[in-house]
Scaffold this active site. Structure first.
Site, mmCIF file in Angstrom:
data_model
loop_
_atom_site.group_PDB
_atom_site.id
_atom_site.type_symbol
_atom_site.label_atom_id
_atom_site.label_comp_id
_atom_site.label_asym_id
_atom_site.label_seq_id
_atom_site.Cartn_x
_atom_site.Cartn_y
_atom_site.Cartn_z
ATOM 1 N N ASP A 46 -62.399 45.145 -15.558
ATOM 2 C CA ASP A 46 -63.284 44.008 -15.719
ATOM 3 C C ASP A 46 -63.630 43.516 -16.939
ATOM 4 O O ASP A 46 -63.582 44.727 -17.862
ATOM 5 C CB ASP A 46 -64.484 44.296 -14.798
ATOM 6 N N ARG A 49 -58.859 39.175 -14.491
ATOM 7 C CA ARG A 49 -58.485 39.203 -13.263
ATOM 8 C C ARG A 49 -56.996 39.044 -13.268
ATOM 9 O O ARG A 49 -56.527 37.853 -13.897
ATOM 10 C CB ARG A 49 -58.920 38.203 -12.123
ATOM 11 N N ARG A 52 -71.471 33.827 -17.986
ATOM 12 C CA ARG A 52 -70.504 32.836 -18.066
ATOM 13 C C ARG A 52 -71.066 31.619 -17.466
ATOM 14 O O ARG A 52 -71.587 31.588 -16.245
ATOM 15 C CB ARG A 52 -69.389 33.131 -17.211
ATOM 16 N N SER A 97 -62.334 36.325 -17.315
ATOM 17 C CA SER A 97 -62.167 37.406 -16.656
ATOM 18 C C SER A 97 -60.891 37.981 -16.953
ATOM 19 O O SER A 97 -59.728 37.617 -17.455
ATOM 20 C CB SER A 97 -62.147 36.739 -15.028
HETATM 21 C C1 MIC Z 1 -66.029 37.890 -13.788
HETATM 22 O O1 MIC Z 1 -67.201 38.110 -14.344
HETATM 23 O O2 MIC Z 1 -65.402 36.971 -14.114
HETATM 24 C C2 MIC Z 1 -65.239 38.904 -12.975
HETATM 25 C C3 MIC Z 1 -65.471 38.592 -11.638
HETATM 26 O O3 MIC Z 1 -66.235 40.172 -13.064
HETATM 27 C C4 MIC Z 1 -63.815 39.405 -13.447
HETATM 28 C C5 MIC Z 1 -63.190 40.125 -12.680
HETATM 29 C C6 MIC Z 1 -62.601 39.656 -11.601
HETATM 30 O O4 MIC Z 1 -62.112 38.364 -11.541
HETATM 31 O O5 MIC Z 1 -62.705 40.147 -10.673
HETATM 32 C C7 MIC Z 1 -64.105 40.176 -14.948
HETATM 33 O O6 MIC Z 1 -64.807 39.893 -15.594
HETATM 34 O O7 MIC Z 1 -63.152 40.535 -15.405
HETATM 35 FE FE1 SF4 Z 2 -70.891 40.822 -14.405
HETATM 36 FE FE2 SF4 Z 2 -70.874 38.558 -12.928
HETATM 37 FE FE3 SF4 Z 2 -68.323 39.939 -13.601
HETATM 38 FE FE4 SF4 Z 2 -70.272 40.803 -11.764
HETATM 39 S S1 SF4 Z 2 -69.180 38.869 -11.745
HETATM 40 S S2 SF4 Z 2 -69.227 41.908 -13.378
HETATM 41 S S3 SF4 Z 2 -72.135 40.392 -12.500
HETATM 42 S S4 SF4 Z 2 -70.066 38.920 -15.018
#
Ligand code: MIC
Ligand code: SF4
Length: 661
Positions: free
Chosen positions: A119, A549, A379, A547
């Site tokens: 993450d 991801r 974000r 992210s």
């Molecule tokens: C985000 O804040 O964009 C997320 C969701 O936490 C991502 C991880 C994901 O896409 O699962 C991140 O920050 O890495």
């Molecule tokens: Fe943090 Fe939002 Fe990512 Fe969850 S989705 S880890 S609360 S930034």
């Protein structure tokens, strides 16, 4: 020459290479974290590596991103993750226990250690002197399997903080200030280290807000020293035993220093739709707001929520404002419940959400069309909230609570001048309420062997990429502009439940660029793939920011995308592309971006030789007859991963398999 804290920790963990900025290095990883949205893939990849038990000091699997449970997919994920973690000897933080970064900071982080998390906000734990780095799930799986983590040895930016924050000005405003200076582009390869007497005045949760949102700068990580503040925080968590005093040496040499005077800061906001679109709150004050949400891994600590509760006590939020609050951890929620603060929040008109990511990742609370939504998150990329062309402003909890009461964007200092509200000085309890009841401890090997991993039908093992061929013939499927984020590439929100099912999830790759009645990106890509032609994506600067991801590489790979040509590509995304055998190319001359168009046929001859040893390859545009050079400046190991056809094909040589299933 004095050493920076970053280099002290790197030195202790160095496993490959030399500590020279810009050079590739490998470091040992002490702890890992995964969350459900990236964790299912990470655990599936971990299993594919043939390693039964995690080899780190500790690994934690969190469930925090998707707990909406529409249809069976989501609960399938939870059951898979809990049982897979049990078998692997990892901790499992159950749904509702809190957001991974907040819980990790409270319960597991330790100064001086390394943490790799799937993450991008993993640097949150840098708030207590930990070297905490975000990466793709594949890299985290490899670290769980005992593999070394490879990165570019960073340059260190020292941020010297002097003075003290004034009332109503928050830790969030410090990182806003820095984002205003540095922007979200062009900071790849740096670590930010905060120092100076001002840094000492900030509490661990304030520091964690700053290091958390440092992710938006695109840096490798951010860090504070481990000092009296850290000692106090760990003591309140009942974990004083892991405390260690750790700072940079006196006179440490930073590659660049920026000075910020905390006493001169004012409340700031990130305006739509980028975290670096910074404006003083006083300049946007008066704008009507329809939604205010306090929460996310950036601002959901005990002190943040108590400040909000104190301000709200005996008051009501504006009737035209939808107001929601999510505590970062069950511990925080429980403390507010016990001391009555939760009741003040409820009475003020809040909708109380369970402890998790929720609206931050578009899980509900999508705002109405055209309205202003104020969030304490990190974000505000366009559409991330689940509403196209949304108007999301990021603010501190202080600004959020003031605006929720007034119904308009309000500089929180106005609460004092207009309503006589005193800035609440939050008395922190000497001991936080600690209850690890929702953290399932790792099983012993013998117990684990008896545990059956539950795999619902929606848990689909990701396909391995095919090897790249020497001649790449492809077509530009999409040409996009600067700052395309992984949220644009792979939307989360309502589609989050398909994270464990690549064929299903791949249908929405680049969904935000799809037009009604026209074939989607996925349709066009699969049609090309069927003809044996590679898909190519062309992009501007900072492609893949945001992210971690890896689905933003994994799903395009599934659709047949084999190369990205961009003006620049962000760190985590570039590593993910390599892991899934997509060639990350960067224009040698950025003006060539304007000379090629969507739909053009491109050809690269001798690609494998280029990956093997060249710094550039020649790309021929068969449609326009224009040839251009694209940079391929990669460390040796990244070249080998690409040549092997991605990380899964390559990793066998690096981690010791302890058994095959
Ligand atoms: C985000 O804040 O964009 C997320 C969701 O936490 C991502 C991880 C994901 O896409 O699962 C991140 O920050 O890495
Ligand atoms: Fe943090 Fe939002 Fe990512 Fe969850 S989705 S880890 S609360 S930034």
């Amino acid at each position: 020459m004095g050493k920076t804290l970053t280099y002290k920790i790197l030195e202790k963990h160095l496993a490959a290479g030399e500590l020279v900025a810009g050079e590739p290095i490998g470091i040992r990883i002490d702890q890992t974290l995964t969350q459900d949205a990236t964790g299912t893939t990470a655990f599936l990849l971990f299993e594919s590596m043939g390693v039964r038990r995690v080899k780190t000091e500790l690994s934690v699997s969190y469930v925090d991103h998707n707990m909406s449970q529409f249809g069976p997919e989501n609960h399938n994920d939870h059951l898979y993750l809990q049982t897979a973690a049990a078998r692997a000897g990892a901790y499992h933080s159950r749904p509702g226990n809190g957001i991974c970064h907040q819980v990790h900071l409270e319960r597991f982080a330790r100064p001086g250690a390394t943490l790799l998390g799937s993450d991008s906000h993993t640097p949150t734990c840098g708030g207590m002197g930990m070297l905490a780095i975000g990466a793709g799930g594949m890299d985290v799986a490899a670290a769980m399997a005992g593999g070394v983590f490879y990165l570019t040895c960073p340059k260190v930016l020292g941020v010297k903080l002097k003075g003290k924050l004034k009332d109503w000005v928050a830790g969030k405003d410090v990182i806003f200030k820095l984002l205003g200076i540095l922007s979200t582009k062009g900071n790849v390869g740096w670590v930010v280290e905060y120092f100076g007497e001002g840094a000492g005045s900030l509490t661990v949760p304030q520091r964690a807000t700053i290091t958390n949102m440092g992710a938006e700068l695109g840096v490798t990580t951010s860090m504070f020293a481990s000092d009296e503040q850290t000692k106090w925080f760990l003591g309140a968590e009942g974990r004083e035993d892991v405390y260690e005093y750790l700072t940079a040496d006196e006179g440490a040499e930073y590659d660049r220093v920026i000075e910020i005077d905390l006493s001169a800061l004012e409340p700031l906001a990130a305006c739509p739709s980028s975290p670096d679109n910074i404006s003083p709150v006083s300049e946007i004050a008066g704008l009507q707001v329809a939604q205010v949400i306090i929460g996310s891994c950036t601002n959901s600590s005990y002190a943040d929520l108590m400040m909000a509760a104190e301000v709200l006590k005996g008051r009501r939020t504006d009737p035209m404002v939808e107001f929601a609050v999510a505590c970062g951890s069950r511990g925080v929620l429980n403390m507010l419940a016990k001391n009555g603060a939760l009741s003040d929040i409820i009475s003020a008109g809040a909708r109380v959400l369970e402890s998790g990511c929720g609206p931050c990742i578009g899980q509900g609370f999508s705002p109405a069309e055209g309205v202003v939504s104020l969030r304490t998150f990190n974000r505000n990329f366009s559409g991330r909230s689940g509403t196209r062309d949304d108007q999301v402003y990021l603010v501190s909890p202080e600004t959020a609570v003031a605006s929720a009461i007034m119904g308009r964007i309000t500089d929180p200092r106005m609460l004092k001048t207009v309503m006589g509200v005193k800035y609440p000085k939050i008395e922190l309890p000497r001991r936080f309420l600690v209850d690890d009841g929702m953290i399932v401890k790792p099983l012993t090997e013998a117990e684990a062997a008896k545990t059956k991993v539950i795999r619902g039908s929606t848990i689909v093992v990701p396909q391995k990429p095919s090897r790249l061929t020497d001649k790449l013939t492809g077509r530009i499927l999409l040409k996009c502009a600067d700052k395309v984020t992984t949220d644009h590439i792979m939307p989360a929100g309502a589609f989050l439940k398909y994270r464990s099912n690549v064929p299903e999830y791949a249908k929405v790759v680049f969904d935000c660029f799809n037009e009604p009645e026209k074939p989607t990106f996925a349709d066009r890509a699969l049609a090309l793939k069927a003809e044996g032609i590679a898909g190519i994506v062309v992009a501007g600067e900072s492609y893949g920011q945001g992210s971690s991801r890896e689905h933003a590489a994994l799903c395009p790979m599934y659709l047949g995308v084999r190369a990205v040509i961009a003006k620049s590509i962000e760190r985590i995304h570039k590593a993910n592309l390599i892991n899934f055998a997509i060639v990350p190319l960067e224009f040698a001359d950025v003006d060539d971006y304007d000379r090629i168009a969507a739909g053009d046929e491109l050809e690269i001859d001798n690609l494998l030789e280029g990956i093997e040893k060249a710094d550039q390859v020649l790309v021929k545009d068969r449609t326009s007859g224009f040839d251009f050079a694209a940079k391929l400046t990669l460390p040796r190991r990244a070249r080998d991963i690409l040549l092997a056809g991605g990380m899964l094909n390559f990793i066998g040589s690096e981690v010791g398999k302890d058994d095959r299933r």
